[in-house]
Design a protein around this motif. Structure first.
Motif, short mmCIF file in Angstrom:
data_model
loop_
_atom_site.label_atom_id
_atom_site.label_comp_id
_atom_site.label_asym_id
_atom_site.label_seq_id
_atom_site.Cartn_x
_atom_site.Cartn_y
_atom_site.Cartn_z
N ASP A 1 55.84 21.87 -32.00
CA ASP A 1 54.68 22.20 -32.05
C ASP A 1 54.01 22.25 -30.31
OD1 ASP A 1 54.77 22.03 -34.69
OD2 ASP A 1 54.00 20.14 -34.93
N TYR A 2 53.05 23.43 -30.53
CA TYR A 2 52.61 23.65 -28.98
C TYR A 2 51.29 23.73 -29.10
CZ TYR A 2 57.24 25.54 -28.32
OH TYR A 2 58.99 25.42 -28.42
N ASP A 3 50.63 23.52 -27.63
CA ASP A 3 49.30 23.69 -27.58
C ASP A 3 49.46 24.66 -26.44
OD1 ASP A 3 46.52 23.69 -26.93
OD2 ASP A 3 46.59 21.48 -26.17
N ASP A 4 49.14 25.76 -26.74
CA ASP A 4 49.13 26.83 -25.56
C ASP A 4 48.12 27.74 -25.19
OD1 ASP A 4 49.40 28.23 -27.96
OD2 ASP A 4 50.69 29.63 -27.41
N ARG A 5 47.93 28.52 -24.26
CA ARG A 5 47.11 29.34 -23.88
C ARG A 5 47.70 30.82 -23.57
NH1 ARG A 5 48.44 25.58 -19.83
NH2 ARG A 5 49.05 26.56 -17.68
N GLY B 1 51.80 26.05 -21.60
CA GLY B 1 50.88 24.85 -22.39
C GLY B 1 51.71 23.42 -22.62
N ARG B 2 51.70 23.01 -23.73
CA ARG B 2 52.16 21.61 -23.79
C ARG B 2 52.97 21.46 -25.27
NH1 ARG B 2 48.32 18.61 -24.95
NH2 ARG B 2 49.86 16.78 -25.23
N THR C 1 53.43 19.54 -28.10
CA THR C 1 52.68 18.57 -28.69
C THR C 1 53.35 17.63 -29.89
OG1 THR C 1 51.96 19.91 -30.35
CG2 THR C 1 50.56 19.51 -28.63
#
Lengths: 681, 325
Positions: free
Chosen positions: A109-113, A37-38, A40
């Motif tokens: 913090d992450y925006d993950d999948r 992911g990214r 954030t």
């Protein structure tokens, strides 16, 4: 004794992290706790407020690096997270404890999948790589293997799997970085100072001469230090940003996501033979993984291209690009998993055809290298098998499985072939004579615990026609003449070649009347290029006896023997250590080594040595290695083939084959565990 | 690790008084310090109890053997009385860890070591034992080494101690400073709906000794593992067996590696008592104990393994291959 033996046993030999550096700061890595992911947000302001914290590095503030081939080195260059455990930030502080605590507290913090990490032979995303490590074709074929297989009197069609395995050298990947006068000095744990220096110069946009890498002692690598790792980039970047010398090491737990590992493999092998075991067909198809960061394609089926004669043959490699750390070299990449599959299949064929496993291999011995048609520079597999049979007591072996029992234990024996290519790379070296009658040889070689320094000293003394006590060999420094890395079992051959030529030139100068101080140099590039076309490989025969507890399924290996044909052996004591070290690692591969992936999280969960098991002393019982003397004029001036890796190659198959002999169980998935024995017995 | 205060206690009373808030007692530190490095344990104060005068092994007049909580594992395993009369205990201690760790680890610390469940030891993953309410990652994850008995939706971890398994079979109890002794059977607990507590101890309770009642049966410890040394048990069994005239007069069976606590196989013990001391009885009893087993995704192998191990250890003891007395 090793040249540096006294320093090592008295603890005065310094390893990368141990150099005293005035004013050093300490870095600690922060790994992605999610992914892919990214990133954030990096809440660095919270930890920057802690006493003793100097800096927090992340993609938000890291200096730009020049792109290099290995994307794993592009540290903090974007907010992308390719896999859980990737390094996403680092904390620099006045003490290691402060850095570690701040790293623990740093909120990211992450925006993950959900991660895609399952390796499966039915994965529609499997693809054919352009080539496999280091530069072999992905697929090869001859004849019509499918038709020939169908027409064969005896057929084996079996799938073998090997798990992900981690190298785990004793010394973790560690670096001290210091910027001075516009240049960068690195004390770094690696397998090749020249390689690290060149890559770091590229990354930081420096002239090669501006980077100096010092690594006189290295506590093991097994391939994982063959290329620069994020540790060296992290330390160099932290030192640049803070203006301080920086010390950095990965923890053991962190190494499971950051320093490489052996890809898991799924290997289907088909062998077709006449009734007497003469092979007509060999098919070896491999499925393995790589990452989304960089392609690494392990050459698992390449030994199948040169081991046995058969008119119809095919090998193939397919890769899955998964959300995992990039696999890399681990002792005998390719040969180790590949020969496990091939040599177990050969054992199955021997059993199916009713032919002794050694006779089966002898019967399928090729005259020339099967796929290339090249002559072998030397090939003594048969001699190894015969000698091993004699030493191990093979001749009175009853081939029937599951018939040897004493008390609550079952016993069996197994054999497997081993092979490893006799690689060679160009190298430079210098040799100098001093007025006091001593000599100094300089080369940027690496001694990663193999005894390379001691072997090179012996090689130099021989070429100089002097006593080894008069020769000092300086290695482990990129300021020394450029040399290839300690990898591919080519160190002694490649470095020894240049050392021999430099020493011969110096000897000639001295014999011609030159008076010390005098120095000579060598560069083997042209000579290496000019070698004739031969198939150059080392071979071995590996034997194992196993003992299986019928109640608990526990498997122990009371005896292991390796017989090797690896050219001339320069240093018998160190060579034996290399062979039995490889065999011990193969024992671990056979019985316990396995990195377990949690598919929900996407990381290897058993990430320390309490959970990822390697053999303990109690596992290693009667283990021995011997060799056949070979005189091969087509290799290099010393006549050596390299011995660092071949010991692991046939070990796991020998144990698995012995397990079948003991129990009648054909276990095709490594490691071989009590759970697998009990559920199948 | 989190900054912490350190103090060395000179008496049990002083140690007990110093234990407030997030304090932890420090014995050998072989487990606690690792957990502190990993951020799993974050005490604000360490009270070093290794200097207390709990470092002796004594036989009381009533025949009980009393082992000080500070006795190092190596000293316990090597003690003449222990080796002669409690072979199961000596064997269990020697089956654990490595020589260096046993030199450092204490009796009290060994009893209170935490599970080695990988999810408990990784602060980036859910774990009800470490962080109540976060979930159990092991239940549907990698659980090759986890429990088959007495686990709940809350926790499937196992207790890692070998020594505690032997002491459970020996009906040992712990001495606590300022409290009545507590049988090991009441010290350890199953996870139920709160995995955060391994034991029934209250915060600040200090173990000062372990008491083993007068021994009387031959006993033995068997531990199964993938490598020959320096590994936690897949399954272990501590067994004591008293046979008279070919019949089982008494037996005690404790199992390691199968549950959140050392698992006393009461059902098997009851079934065996009075039965002929034969392999057939042993197997029937072992299988009966396994009837309640609920294996997880990866550890079904532990069911036959445990049954085989119990049967084998009993058979060996019955045929005189076990330890005196």
């Amino acid at each position: 004794m090793r040249v540096e033996g006294r320093e090592k046993v008295t603890g005065t030999a310094r390893y990368a992290y141990e150099y005293p550096v005035a004013g050093a700061a300490y870095a600690f890595a922060v790994q992605a706790a999610a992914g892919p992911g990214r990133v954030t947000a990096v809440h660095d302001e919270e930890v920057l407020a802690l006493p003793g914290v100097i800096a927090v590095l992340s993609h938000r503030n890291a200096p730009a690096l020049k792109p290099v081939e290995d994307g794993e080195l592009a540290l903090f260059q974007s907010d992308e997270v390719a896999y859980r455990g990737q390094v996403v930030a680092a904390v620099v502080a006045e003490t290691l404890d402060t850095a570690r605590e701040a790293a623990r507290l740093l909120r990211v913090d992450y925006d993950d999948r959900p991660p895609k990490v399952r390796l499966s032979p039915g994965d529609p995303g499997l693809y054919k790589p352009e080539e496999v490590n280091p530069s072999f074709p992905a697929d090869t074929g001859q004849g019509d293997p499918d038709e020939a297989f169908g027409a064969s009197a005896v057929r084996i069609d079996a799938t073998y799997t090997t798990p992900a395995e981690h190298n785990n050298p004793m010394e973790p990947h560690a670096t001290i970085a210091e910027w001075r006068d516009g240049g960068l000095t690195l004390h770094d744990s690696n397998q090749g100072a020249s390689t690290v220096a060149a890559t770091l110069a590229e990354l930081f946009d420096l002239e090669p001469a501006q980077v100096r890498v010092v690594a006189p002692h290295v506590g093991g690598g097994f391939g994982s230090k063959g290329t620069p790792r994020p540790n060296v980039v992290l330390a160099a970047m932290a030192a640049r940003v803070t203006g301080r010398p920086v010390k950095f090491a990965f923890t053991r737990q962190q190494m499971f996501a950051t320093t490489g590992y052996r890809t898991p493999t799924i290997q289907r092998v088909r062998l077709g033979a006449d009734a007497d075991g003469t092979l007509t067909t060999i098919v070896h198809e491999v499925v393995e993984q790589t990452s989304t960061v960089r392609e690494f394609a392990e050459q698992a089926a390449t030994p199948t291209r040169m081991m046995y004669r058969a008119p119809h043959r095919r090998t193939a490699h397919r890769l899955a690009r998964l959300d995992v750390p990039t696999p890399s070299w681990m002792r005998a990449p390719g040969e180790t998993p590949g020969m496990f599959a091939l040599e177990c299949a050969m054992d199955e064929l021997a059993f199916a055809a009713g032919v002794d496993p050694i006779e089966l291999r002898v019967r399928n011995e090729p005259d020339t290298e099967p796929e290339s048609g090249l002559p072998f520079s030397s090939r003594n597999l048969v001699a190894c098998l015969r000698r091993g049979a004699e030493l191990f007591g093979w001749d009175d072996r009853d081939p029937a499985p599951s018939v040897r029992r004493r008390g609550r234990k079952m016993y069996g024996t197994g054999v497997a072939s081993a092979t490893y290519p006799a690689n060679l790379s160009p190298s430079k070296a210098t040799a100098a004579a001093a007025p006091d009658g001593t000599f100094t040889v300089r080369i940027a070689a690496a001694d990663i615990g193999t005894g390379a320094r001691t072997a090179l000293t012996a090689i130099a003394a021989e070429a100089l026609k002097t006593d080894a006590s008069r020769v000092t060999v300086e290695i482990g420094d990129s300021a020394l003449p450029k040399a290839p890395l300690a990898g591919g079992s080519m160190g002694t051959a490649s470095w020894g070649f240049a050392v021999t030529r430099a020493c011969e030139a110096l000897r000639a100068d001295l014999d011609g009347g030159a008076s010390p101080p005098v120095e000579a140099s060598a560069d083997t590039t042209e000579e290496v290029k000019a070698r004739g076309d031969y198939a150059r490989h080392a071979f071995g025969a590996q034997f194992a006896e196993v003992e299986v507890d019928v109640d608990t399924g526990e498997i122990r290996v009371p005896r292991m023997l390796g017989v090797f044909a690896a050219g001339r052996i320069v240093d018998p004591q160190r060579a034996r250590s290399q062979f039995i070290g490889g065999m011990t690692m193969g024992l671990g591969m056979a019985l316990m080594e396995e990195s377990t992936m949690d598919e929900r999280f996407g990381d290897y969960v058993n990430h320390d040595l309490a959970q990822y098991h390697v053999p303990a002393c109690a596992d290693v019982r009667d283990i021995d290695a011997v060799w056949i003397e070979e005189s091969d004029p087509h290799l290099n001036p010393m006549g050596t083939k390299g011995i660092g890796e071949i010991g692991i190659v046939g070990a796991a198959a020998a144990v698995a084959n012995a397990l079948h002999h003991a129990t009648g169980l054909r276990l095709r998935d490594l490691p071989l565990t009590p759970a697998a024995v009990l559920t199948n017995l | 690790m989190r900054p912490f205060a350190y103090e060395r206690a000179t008496t049990a009373g002083a140690a007990r008084a110093a234990h407030t808030g997030d304090a932890a007692y420090l014995g050998g530190g072989t487990n606690l310090v690792d957990l502190m490095r990993l951020g799993v344990a974050v005490p604000d104060r360490l009270i070093d109890v290794s200097g207390l005068a709990h470092d002796r092994i004594e036989r009381r007049d009533d025949g009980a053997i009393v082992i000080g909580a500070g006795v190092r594992n190596s000293d316990l395993a090597a003690d003449r009385t222990v080796r002669a009369e409690l072979p199961v205990l000596s064997q269990a201690v020697l089956a654990g860890a490595s020589g260096q760790i046993r030199n450092q680890a204490t009796t009290g610390g060994n009893l209170l070591q935490r599970t080695r469940c990988p999810y408990f030891q990784d602060v980036t993953k859910p774990c009800n034992k470490r962080e109540p309410g976060s979930g159990c990652a092991a239940r549907d994850g990698e659980n090759h080494n986890h429990a088959i008995l007495g686990h709940t939706l809350t926790c499937v971890a196992t207790h890692p101690s070998d020594m505690a398994v032997a002491l459970t079979a020996l009906d040992a109890s712990v001495h606590l400073h300022g409290r009545d002794p507590l049988p090991l059977a009441e010290l350890y607990r199953l996870p139920h709906d709160d995995a955060s507590r391994d034991t029934t101890l209250a915060p600040g309770d200090l173990i000062t000794a372990v008491e083993v009642p007068p021994p009387g049966m031959p006993s033995a410890y068997r531990k199964v593992r993938e490598r020959a040394s320096y590994a936690f048990a897949l399954v272990s069994a501590a067994v004591a067996l008293d046979v008279a005239d070919g019949a089982v007069r008494g037996c005690r069976i404790a199992l390691g590696g199968v549950a959140h606590r050392p698992w006393r196989a009461y059902r098997a013990e009851r079934l065996l008592t009075g039965m002929p001391a034969t392999e057939e009885s042993f197997r029937r009893a072992a299988l009966a104990e396994m009837e309640n087993a609920e294996p997880l995704r990866d550890n079904g192998y532990k069911v036959p393994l445990t049954a085989n191990l119990v049967c084998r250890t009993l058979s060996d003891l019955a045929s005189g291959e076990g330890g005196r007395p």
